[in-house]
Write an enzyme that holds these catalytic residues in place. Sequence first.
Site, PDB file in Angstrom:
ATOM      1  N   THR A  40       0.916  -1.101  -0.059  1.00  5.32           N
ATOM      2  CA  THR A  40      -0.040  -0.192  -0.214  1.00  5.32           C
ATOM      3  C   THR A  40       0.801   1.054  -0.161  1.00  5.32           C
ATOM      4  OG1 THR A  40      -1.766  -1.147   1.171  1.00  5.32           O
ATOM      5  CG2 THR A  40      -1.803   1.175   1.171  1.00  5.32           C
ATOM      6  N   HIS A  43       2.294   1.674  -3.330  1.00  7.58           N
ATOM      7  CA  HIS A  43       1.038   2.554  -4.362  1.00  7.58           C
ATOM      8  C   HIS A  43       1.092   3.827  -4.065  1.00  7.58           C
ATOM      9  CE1 HIS A  43      -0.857  -1.048  -6.119  1.00  7.58           C
ATOM     10  NE2 HIS A  43      -0.876  -1.617  -5.040  1.00  7.58           N
ATOM     11  N   CYS A  96     -21.301   0.312  15.008  1.00  4.98           N
ATOM     12  CA  CYS A  96     -22.211  -0.079  13.909  1.00  4.98           C
ATOM     13  C   CYS A  96     -22.833  -1.833  14.412  1.00  4.98           C
ATOM     14  CB  CYS A  96     -21.352  -0.215  12.617  1.00  4.98           C
ATOM     15  SG  CYS A  96     -20.005  -1.427  12.581  1.00  4.98           S
TER      16      CYS A  96
END
Length: 340
Positions: A40, A43, A96
């Site tokens: 990551t 990237h 959540c």
Amino acid sequence: MKALVKRETNKGIWLEQVPVPTPGPNEVLIKLEKTAICGTDLHIYLWDEWSQRTIKPGLTIGHEFVGRVAELGSAVTGYQVGQRVSAEGHIVCGHCRNCRGGRPHLCPNTMGIGVNVNGAFAEYMVMPASNLWPIPDQIPSELAAFFDPYGNAAHCALEFDVIGEDVLITGAGPIGIIAAGICKHIGARNVVVTDVNDFRLKLAADMGATRVVNVSKTSLKDVMADLHMEGFDVGLEMSGNPRAFNDMLDCMYHGGKIAMLGIMPRGAGCDWDKIIFKGLTVQGIYGRKMYETWYKMTQLVLSGFPLHKVLTHQLPIDDFQKGFDLMEAGKAGKVVLSWN
């Protein structure tokens, strides 16, 4: 303090001076010892399409780390200054349905350190105390620094029962290499790893893969014939390459199970007939199960799993450019940078 910052909207990363963060009541200030370069981070360094959509310039990057508690927030208990820790890099909301149902790794409100909020390529960082993971004394810091991707590998490798099974892993990045080792460590029969990078395939072989296959030179079907296999029972897709995924579908045994971690390009196609008529199960994998994966991967190392075999380079932070160059060239396994 020093930090690696994505300052400009082009290729590169910049070592800058930024303020030391202050922990909130439920947070901990961590003095970093070592941080590892992730795909990551590469990237973001390359400033690809995903990064341009996701990253706000000025961000301190990085999410693979180990350090020591430097300061406790006013409401934090259970940790001590000087204690060595890593941490779960996904910060979840806690309220959540999935968080309250015991599935926080599926929280739709997840924030990633080094992606959505400032990360670990710095001398200091803050983390919610609930995200910390204490590191046992027996585990060296250079290994604890990349527990994050190790956890991705463990999540994939342990998603389905691989004991006595034939496993195909597409993609020999560090996560695929580690996953190959885990599968063999816990009792898989054959573990076959495919890629086009001979350097990384060698690392996968060293980690215990039964066979490694450079698919630009050798047919996977020929390897299956050599191993007297009808098909793979479990597939771990780590490459994000549509061709590799379709090769996996072609080589799976009926009723096989696939764990998918690699991120496919938008609009990538696959042969749905093979999924349907072979009765395949395809499971998306994101991050690590909190905190069952952390427990299991810690115990794997303590039981002798050779995680060190994927670590190829350790560099001082001032040599960060060399680390990113090695990663870009595909000539490294894990690269760990030291802040000491």
